[in-house]
Design a protein around this motif. Structure first.
Motif, PDB file in Angstrom:
ATOM      1  N   GLU A   1       0.848  -1.182   0.000  1.00  0.00           N
ATOM      2  CA  GLU A   1       0.000   0.000   0.000  1.00  0.00           C
ATOM      3  C   GLU A   1       0.891   1.242   0.000  1.00  0.00           C
ATOM      4  OE1 GLU A   1      -3.356   0.172  -0.065  1.00  0.00           O
ATOM      5  OE2 GLU A   1      -3.477  -2.020  -0.243  1.00  0.00           O
ATOM      6  N   ILE A   2       0.351   2.340  -0.516  1.00  0.00           N
ATOM      7  CA  ILE A   2       1.110   3.586  -0.458  1.00  0.00           C
ATOM      8  C   ILE A   2       1.283   3.990   1.006  1.00  0.00           C
ATOM      9  CG2 ILE A   2       1.082   6.053  -0.992  1.00  0.00           C
ATOM     10  CD1 ILE A   2      -0.329   5.453  -3.570  1.00  0.00           C
ATOM     11  N   GLU A   3       2.526   4.169   1.405  1.00  0.00           N
ATOM     12  CA  GLU A   3       2.825   4.559   2.792  1.00  0.00           C
ATOM     13  C   GLU A   3       3.693   5.820   2.769  1.00  0.00           C
ATOM     14  OE1 GLU A   3       4.875   2.847   6.899  1.00  0.00           O
ATOM     15  OE2 GLU A   3       4.974   1.672   5.050  1.00  0.00           O
ATOM     16  N   LEU A   4       3.248   6.810   3.501  1.00  0.00           N
ATOM     17  CA  LEU A   4       3.931   8.100   3.516  1.00  0.00           C
ATOM     18  C   LEU A   4       4.368   8.437   4.933  1.00  0.00           C
ATOM     19  CD1 LEU A   4       4.697  10.684   1.920  1.00  0.00           C
ATOM     20  CD2 LEU A   4       2.431  11.561   2.427  1.00  0.00           C
ATOM     21  N   THR A   5       5.666   8.664   5.112  1.00  0.00           N
ATOM     22  CA  THR A   5       6.198   9.083   6.410  1.00  0.00           C
ATOM     23  C   THR A   5       7.064  10.318   6.195  1.00  0.00           C
ATOM     24  OG1 THR A   5       8.309   7.867   6.376  1.00  0.00           O
ATOM     25  CG2 THR A   5       6.328   6.620   7.017  1.00  0.00           C
ATOM     26  N   ASP A   6       7.658  10.813   7.288  1.00  0.00           N
ATOM     27  CA  ASP A   6       8.506  12.001   7.152  1.00  0.00           C
ATOM     28  C   ASP A   6       9.888  11.688   6.610  1.00  0.00           C
ATOM     29  OD1 ASP A   6       9.420  10.644   9.325  1.00  0.00           O
ATOM     30  OD2 ASP A   6       9.395  12.337  10.700  1.00  0.00           O
TER      31      ASP A   6
ATOM     32  N   PHE B   1       3.426  17.232   4.406  1.00  0.00           N
ATOM     33  CA  PHE B   1       4.488  18.188   4.714  1.00  0.00           C
ATOM     34  C   PHE B   1       3.941  19.565   5.115  1.00  0.00           C
ATOM     35  CE2 PHE B   1       7.050  15.017   2.657  1.00  0.00           C
ATOM     36  CZ  PHE B   1       8.318  15.168   3.195  1.00  0.00           C
ATOM     37  N   GLU B   2       2.610  19.664   5.170  1.00  0.00           N
ATOM     38  CA  GLU B   2       1.902  20.876   5.631  1.00  0.00           C
ATOM     39  C   GLU B   2       2.312  22.116   4.832  1.00  0.00           C
ATOM     40  OE1 GLU B   2       3.007  20.916   9.775  1.00  0.00           O
ATOM     41  OE2 GLU B   2       1.252  19.733  10.323  1.00  0.00           O
ATOM     42  N   LEU B   3       2.494  21.948   3.533  1.00  0.00           N
ATOM     43  CA  LEU B   3       2.931  23.079   2.713  1.00  0.00           C
ATOM     44  C   LEU B   3       1.914  24.213   2.739  1.00  0.00           C
ATOM     45  CD1 LEU B   3       4.462  21.364  -0.466  1.00  0.00           C
ATOM     46  CD2 LEU B   3       5.592  22.042   1.658  1.00  0.00           C
ATOM     47  N   ASN B   4       0.632  23.883   2.544  1.00  0.00           N
ATOM     48  CA  ASN B   4      -0.399  24.923   2.525  1.00  0.00           C
ATOM     49  C   ASN B   4      -0.570  25.566   3.893  1.00  0.00           C
ATOM     50  OD1 ASN B   4      -0.853  24.454  -0.166  1.00  0.00           O
ATOM     51  ND2 ASN B   4      -2.687  23.218   0.122  1.00  0.00           N
ATOM     52  N   ASP B   5      -0.567  24.741   4.949  1.00  0.00           N
ATOM     53  CA  ASP B   5      -0.732  25.280   6.309  1.00  0.00           C
ATOM     54  C   ASP B   5       0.424  26.196   6.677  1.00  0.00           C
ATOM     55  OD1 ASP B   5      -3.067  23.871   6.569  1.00  0.00           O
ATOM     56  OD2 ASP B   5      -2.188  22.203   7.699  1.00  0.00           O
ATOM     57  N   ARG B   6       1.629  25.789   6.323  1.00  0.00           N
ATOM     58  CA  ARG B   6       2.805  26.622   6.626  1.00  0.00           C
ATOM     59  C   ARG B   6       2.762  27.924   5.841  1.00  0.00           C
ATOM     60  NH1 ARG B   6       7.468  22.359   5.557  1.00  0.00           N
ATOM     61  NH2 ARG B   6       8.884  24.085   6.030  1.00  0.00           N
TER      62      ARG B   6
ATOM     63  N   ASP C   1      -1.023  15.865  -3.783  1.00  0.00           N
ATOM     64  CA  ASP C   1      -1.884  16.427  -2.741  1.00  0.00           C
ATOM     65  C   ASP C   1      -1.611  15.763  -1.392  1.00  0.00           C
ATOM     66  OD1 ASP C   1      -3.038  18.126  -4.545  1.00  0.00           O
ATOM     67  OD2 ASP C   1      -4.840  16.912  -4.863  1.00  0.00           O
ATOM     68  N   MET C   2      -1.400  14.444  -1.416  1.00  0.00           N
ATOM     69  CA  MET C   2      -1.149  13.712  -0.183  1.00  0.00           C
ATOM     70  C   MET C   2       0.178  14.143   0.449  1.00  0.00           C
ATOM     71  SD  MET C   2      -1.257   9.581   0.461  1.00  0.00           S
ATOM     72  CE  MET C   2       0.117   9.229  -0.632  1.00  0.00           C
ATOM     73  N   MET C   3       1.215  14.276  -0.377  1.00  0.00           N
ATOM     74  CA  MET C   3       2.519  14.688   0.144  1.00  0.00           C
ATOM     75  C   MET C   3       2.501  16.144   0.615  1.00  0.00           C
ATOM     76  SD  MET C   3       5.521  12.910  -2.129  1.00  0.00           S
ATOM     77  CE  MET C   3       6.710  13.370  -0.865  1.00  0.00           C
ATOM     78  N   SER C   4       1.813  16.996  -0.135  1.00  0.00           N
ATOM     79  CA  SER C   4       1.711  18.414   0.250  1.00  0.00           C
ATOM     80  C   SER C   4       1.036  18.558   1.600  1.00  0.00           C
ATOM     81  CB  SER C   4       0.921  19.210  -0.797  1.00  0.00           C
ATOM     82  OG  SER C   4       1.624  19.262  -2.007  1.00  0.00           O
ATOM     83  N   GLU C   5      -0.020  17.764   1.796  1.00  0.00           N
ATOM     84  CA  GLU C   5      -0.731  17.821   3.076  1.00  0.00           C
ATOM     85  C   GLU C   5       0.140  17.274   4.199  1.00  0.00           C
ATOM     86  OE1 GLU C   5      -4.907  16.215   5.107  1.00  0.00           O
ATOM     87  OE2 GLU C   5      -4.568  15.978   2.961  1.00  0.00           O
TER      88      GLU C   5
END
Length: 274
Positions: free
Chosen positions: A110-115, A218-223, A212-216
């Motif tokens: 499955e697609i897994e996204l971490t820092d 890494f909080e690009l929009n929030d930052r 979109d998943m990676m941007s969210e």
């Protein structure tokens, strides 16, 4: 290849990709939206040695560089190569704003996204560029966030003066701080282009979903929103300083006029008494 390693560095505010492309004999005009991708053939001419297939360097117009599958000994020589075109790059401290990341391919996973890594079940041609773009924007934001902190520190000193009754804040000082805020906004909005997406995301739904998943994550929009709100507050505070400064100068002019009138009256009286 079941794994790709990315190292991102924010080294300056902006890079003229067309100038670098011309230097590397790449016959293409680049826009702000796309990175300059230097493949193994171009890197071979830069480093004067054979470069294995799969090693690339991506240069972004907003001042970030991403090394893909490149050994660390490539990094400083390439930064020095860029410095010839961008003199403000600090070669000795190029690692100050940086991030490492891995793209892992595992069948049936499955697609897994971490820092620190992204795992995908199947490699797609858009994966390297999307990963590079997100971490490049992230380190560029980190650099901008620190720059904003220095502006806040400067403003805090001005507020301390105001609290102590030292109202003589010069227009030059206000203008200087205002220009830093404007430059900060320009770097964030115009160059990092947080709100812009890579072209592939408009034509490929899988690419859009991943970006979109990676941007969210890494909080690009929030930052970006946080930076924008802080910038608005800074502008409001500076507007207040400017109003106070103008009021003080207006009051000073009024007192000068009153004193001149008073002196003129005294001189008239002295003439009459003679």
């Amino acid at each position: 290849m079941d794994k790709m390693i990315f190292k991102a560095y924010a080294v300056t505010n902006e890079i003229d990709l067309n100038k670098i492309a011309a230097k590397c004999n790449i016959p293409k005009k680049y826009t702000w939206e796309e990175p300059l991708i230097l493949n193994e053939n171009v890197l071979s001419s830069i480093f004067n040695k054979d470069i294995p297939e799969g090693q690339k360097i991506l240069v972004f117009s907003f001042g970030s560089i991403v090394f893909m599958n490149c050994p660390s000994e490539y990094e400083k020589p390439f930064i020095e190569y860029l410095k010839k075109e961008k003199s403000d790059i600090d070669v000795e401290n190029y690692k100050k704003y940086s991030d490492d990341y891995e793209l892992q391919m595992t069948e049936n996973a499955e697609i897994e996204l971490t820092d620190s890594y992204l795992t995908v079940p199947k490699f797609e041609v858009f994966h390297p560029e999307l990963v590079s773009t997100v971490i490049a924007k992230s380190v560029a934001l980190e650099k901008t966030e620190e720059h904003l902190s220095t502006i806040l520190d400067k403003l805090e000193g001005m507020i301390d003066k105001l609290e102590k009754g030292k109202l003589n804040i010069g227009n030059k000082e206000i203008a200087k701080t205002t220009s830093k805020i404007v430059r900060h906004e320009y770097n964030t909005i115009a160059y990092i282009m947080i709100l812009d997406k890579p072209d592939i995301t408009w034509t490929n739904s899988d690419a859009k979903y991943l970006y979109d998943m990676m941007s969210e994550f890494f909080e690009l929009n929030d930052r970006y929103i946080t930076l924008k709100e802080k910038t608005d507050i800074l502008n409001n505070v500076l507007s207040g300083f400017s109003s106070i400064s103008h009021s003080i100068r207006g009051l000073f002019v009024e007192w000068v006029i009153v004193i001149l009138i008073f002196v003129e009256i005294i001189l008239m009286l002295a003439d009459l008494l003679k």
